[in-house]
Design an enzyme around this catalytic site. Structure first.
Site, mmCIF file in Angstrom:
data_model
loop_
_atom_site.group_PDB
_atom_site.id
_atom_site.type_symbol
_atom_site.label_atom_id
_atom_site.label_comp_id
_atom_site.label_asym_id
_atom_site.label_seq_id
_atom_site.Cartn_x
_atom_site.Cartn_y
_atom_site.Cartn_z
ATOM 1 C CG HIS A 79 -3.965 0.853 4.853
ATOM 2 N ND1 HIS A 79 -3.364 -0.320 4.066
ATOM 3 C CD2 HIS A 79 -5.043 1.244 4.280
ATOM 4 C CE1 HIS A 79 -4.233 -0.092 2.810
ATOM 5 N NE2 HIS A 79 -4.944 0.885 2.953
ATOM 6 C CB CYS A 81 -0.884 -0.013 1.245
ATOM 7 S SG CYS A 81 -0.017 -0.015 2.841
#
Length: 941
Positions: A875, A332
């Protein structure tokens, strides 16, 4: 599925030409609301083979334009296809969707799994061959122009929740339908009347917004694929909304992370069937490399060449650039960084054109062009028609080859990746094939403008690329030697600004401030200072906090064992040498006292009788007092008592003050300074009285520490005290009796706070934001170099810990700002969750540019990389603004969803991307940047 025989009399060539003509006519007249039909790619390919069986290899390159994957049996012996069979496009099970007869597989890709045909073409083929099932889809408008059309292959699939009956249903509806139509369909599904229900945007299983504007489209109110809709039955049954329906948050942003919020947009190349009837390979080249070239149909004629090329597709389809990236396992960070770069308009335009001619294949600092090629290929895929998420695996493989630190499946830092990519892409695309050696000249008192232009010209002579053109700016870096005062000015390129957050670059310090003349009570001051600052920064902050008067200065002292351990008189002492658990005092003293010595009064109190002589034992405590006297004036016991009483006067209890003033109101001794204790205005008239009377009335038990470190009682009042010539201070003990403790409020000096008492930092809210401008101020503030980055002073001929000041001199077209949320030390890793209030529009940097000849420097935010969570389990996502659409989207790996502009700001913002506002004359300040500063360390000269 029996085939129709109506085309038996037509030859394959006649079928091909007829379908081509119908397609051209249909596409030229296409409008919103037209119906298109899906046909399986497998059947379409068989039909292509059949109608091309009589064609010769007459293409430009002498080979079939099908592509090398075509099977060799595609020849004159190709058989006529059987009936159309679209069964591989739909689920076998009975669809749970109530208003669609057949449910498509969720992962279909146009060009790979299906082809879209205009209605007239479908009707002709279906009439000839029969079969099915029929899968119609509507053309919708995706922009302001009536020609911005796309085929809505996947209408919105919505989950309806009926409350309070707790029933569920799933429907399909076009995102261009109105809220009123959704309201109507919901009532049909559950058998209700329109005035019996209200509907809610139930995003995240919470009432997000009441959908009461019946004329808005579902697209307008940001309803997404697989979103929940709450159908709420009105409680009174008479059509009047209850309290739940009457109140609405009136918000439509997608603020919660939802793994099902993948945006499945209309097909991008649905109006491209006629391209397959072109002779040349233009259509194949313009198509995504993942789409089979075999969908295009060769023809001996060239009348359709370029008639419906890629440009036509793009203008008639939904906006491009809404393609996600698959997460390959903790990638990510990479996906977030890539999306920000590929949505930088200058890069998108550059890499979609022919950039190969600028690749520097011989640059030893580059990656022999491979990184640029891999990035360019990935960018083209992300900007190609279609919504299927792209796998970045080929790019990651190249990345790991040249940057092993990004190999594997560990999580990394998106900013570190951005720095590497910008540097690597620059070297791969550097237009300078042979870098000349250039020796920098000394400034020799020349104007900054002349020197800066010279530095920039030297830089461009060695570094010239699209990265330099777009991203690079220039600093003015000033170093000052703390010993000889030598000033060194250089002008260095930069790729991005790494701004410290306030809590990372500053430090709070608590210091008790005492007066030496009794003009005020002791006060405790907590001030904010640069983390890498010096004592002069602390003294300046304290001076402002305690309202230092003219003629006064502050003397810092470190206290150990309730005594002055050392004076911090050198203003260049680093604050980093002062520990959080140290105890500091600042004494207000006169600026000018000739031939002065210090009187240090250390407090002691009784701790119990001695074991042999039954004499009282004394123990030091509290904060010592300090006074300054001239060595030229004879110090006597009486004079020292008067000085002490003057310092202690503000601490006298109110009863003692009143009794003194009543017993002898005629005392008219001169007060020393202005009393600033916390007294009412009525008490201010007593200042001179209690000061002077206190000095003449109270006598403390004082002991003088002699040259043998032995405390002896203070000599008689008029006997002079001999001060050795080598001594700079006298140490005296105040032995506090119980009687004295009752007269004075001693809590002012009893407890000594530490410089910093650890406590969890309060979380900032949006009501108390940290401004991006504040971060920029901290970044540009003059600071001493850290000890590891000592500067070699050419005048001293030694390494010096110089002070450094940065100024912005030349700003780039695209300004990348990195917020330093992560801090590292030998033992800890920490992330700052500080909310930074950064402008989305009109970031004005005009006043931050030292080069004042340029015009206003205004920037607009268009992308940012976000980091959520902790350092161990975070994230990354990206917020991107599609400039042509003027709309913000959240890119969460393969999931894309629109967001409101007000939701762009959050405490997760990590790397910000700004573009200079068009229309500003930036001719003097346009930067270019090749990752100019390889070392990126401006302290090493």
């Amino acid at each position: 599925m029996e085939a129709s025989g109506s085309a038996v009399d037509l030859s394959p060539e006649e079928e091909r030409v007829l379908i081509r003509d119908i397609t051209i006519a249909a596409e030229s007249l296409a409008k919103e609301g037209d119906i298109f039909f899906l046909i399986t790619h497998r059947w379409w390919q068989r039909w292509l083979d059949y109608v091309n069986q009589d064609m010769t290899s007459s293409s430009v390159n002498g080979s079939s334009s099908y592509g090398s994957h075509h099977h060799d049996s595609a020849s004159s012996s190709a058989k006529r296809p059987s009936a159309i069979d679209n069964s591989d496009l739909i689920y076998d099970a009975t669809s749970e969707v109530s208003n669609v007869e057949f449910e498509l597989h969720d992962t279909l890709v146009e060009g790979r799994d299906y082809i879209l045909l205009p209605q007239q073409v479908w009707e002709k083929l279906h009439g000839w061959y029969g079969g099915g099932p029929t899968l119609p889809r509507k053309a919708i408008n995706t922009g302001l122009s009536q020609t911005d059309l796309a085929i809505e292959v996947y209408p919105l699939r919505l989950q309806l929740f009926l409350m309070p009956k707790e029933e569920r249903a799933v429907i399909r509806i076009s995102k261009k339908e109105t809220v009123g139509e959704l309201h109507k369909k919901a009532c049909e599904v559950f058998g209700l009347l329109l005035d019996q229900v209200c509907i809610w945007d139930y995003y995240g299983q919470q009432k997000h917004a009441l959908m009461d504007n019946m004329d808005k489209t579902l697209d307008d109110v940001n309803i997404q694929m697989d979103q929940d809709i709450l159908v709420e039955v009105l409680t009174d049954g008479n059509g009047t909304a209850d309290s739940g329906c009457a109140t609405s948050q009136q918000e439509n942003g997608c603020t919660e992370k939802d793994s099902t919020s993948v945006i499945v947009e209309p097909s991008q190349s649905s109006l491209s069937v006629a391209e397959g009837l072109s002779t040349n390979n233009y259509a194949s080249r313009s198509c995504s490399s993942e789409i089979s070239q075999s969908q295009y149909l060769a023809s001996p004629t060239s009348d359709l060449d370029n008639l419906h090329g890629t440009n036509n597709i793009n203008t008639r389809a939904a906006p491009l650039g809404l393609t996600g990236l698959l997460n390959l396992g903790n990638t990510c960070f990479m996906n977030s960084a890539i999306q920000c770069l590929v949505h930088t308009p200058e890069f998108a335009r550059y890499f979609r054109e022919d950039y190969r001619q600028e690749i520097n294949w011989q640059n030893p600092l580059g990656m022999v062009g491979e990184l640029a090629l891999a990035f360019g290929e990935l960018l083209r895929k992300l900007w190609a028609p279609g919504r299927t998420p792209v796998s970045p695996r080929p790019f990651k493989t190249k990345l790991a080859r040249f940057a092993p630190q990004f190999s594997g499946n560990n999580q990394h830092d998106s900013q570190e990746l951005l720095a590497f990519l910008l540097d690597g892409l620059h070297e791969d695309l550097n237009r300078v094939k042979h870098k000349p050696y250039i020796k920098s000249k000394d400034t020799d008192g020349r104007p900054d403008e002349e020197v800066a232009d010279e530095y920039w010209a030297n830089h461009i002579a060695r570094n010239d690329s699209i990265i330099v053109d777009v991203c690079q700016g220039q600093y003015k870096s000033t170093l000052v030697c703390p010993v000889c005062g030598k000033v060194s000015v250089t002008f260095d390129p930069f790729m991005y600004l790494s701004l410290p957050l306030q809590s990372a670059s500053s430090r709070t310090m608590t210091v008790v401030v005492f007066t030496s003349d009794g003009s005020a009570l002791p006060t405790t001051c907590t001030v904010s200072v640069p983390k890498q600052g010096r004592c002069r920064d602390l003294i300046q902050a304290l001076s402002n906090a305690c309202s230092l008067k003219n003629g006064e200065k502050l003397l810092l002292a470190e206290i150990h064992g309730h005594m002055i351990h050392q004076f911090l008189e050198d203003p260049l002492i680093l604050l980093s040498t002062i520990k959080d658990d140290d105890h500091l005092v600042a004494y207000k003293i006169p600026k000018v006292v000739k031939n002065s010595i210090f009187l240090q009064f250390v407090h002691r109190h009784e701790v119990g009788p001695g074991s042999i002589s039954s004499s009282v034992a004394w123990e030091s405590y509290g904060i010592p007092l300090l006074a300054l006297i001239s060595r030229d004036i004879l110090a006597t016991g009486s004079a020292i008592q008067d000085i002490l009483q003057r310092i202690l006067a503000p601490m006298l209890g109110n009863e003692d003050i009143q009794s003194i003033s009543k017993s002898d109101s005629s005392v008219n001794a001169a007060a020393h300074g202005t009393h600033e204790a916390c007294l009412d205005s009525d008490d201010q008239l007593k200042d001179q009285e209690y000061h002077s009377k206190a000095e003449s009335t109270y006598k403390m038990h004082l002991q003088l520490v002699d040259e043998h470190d032995t405390p002896v009682d203070l000599p008689s009042e008029e006997k002079p005290i001999v001060v050795p010539g080598s001594s700079t201070s006298l140490l005296l003990f105040i032995n506090w009796s119980k009687k004295d403790l009752k007269k004075y409020d001693t809590h002012h000096f009893e407890n000594h706070p530490e410089v910093f008492k650890y406590a969890p930092a309060p979380k900032r809210t949006r009501n108390e934001p940290l401004s991006l401008y504040t971060c920029l101020d901290a970044f540009l503030r003059e600071e001493p170099l850290v000890p590891e980055d000592m500067w070699y002073c050419p005048r001293c001929k030694e390494q010096r810990q110089a002070s450094k000041k940065l100024d912005l001199w030349r700003l780039p077209e695209v300004l990348v700002i990195h917020l330093k949320r992560f801090s590292f030390s030998r033992s800890t890793k920490h992330k700052l969750e500080t909310f930074v209030n950064f402008p989305i529009h009109d970031l004005d940097l005009t006043n931050y540019v030292a080069h004042k000849k340029g015009s206003r420097q205004i920037y607009e935010l268009y992308a940012l990389s976000n980091h959520y969570g902790s350092m161990a389990s975070g994230h990354y996502t990206a917020h991107i603004k599609l400039l042509d659409e003027n709309r913000w989207y959240n890119f969460d790996d393969s999931h894309i969803s629109p967001i409101n502009e007000e939701d762009v700001k959050s405490a997760a913002a990590y790397v910000l991307f700004y573009r200079r506002t068009k229309g500003e004359d930036a001719s003097t300040n346009i930067g270019a940047e090749p990752y100019a500063n390889k070392n990126h360390n401006f302290s090493k000269r």
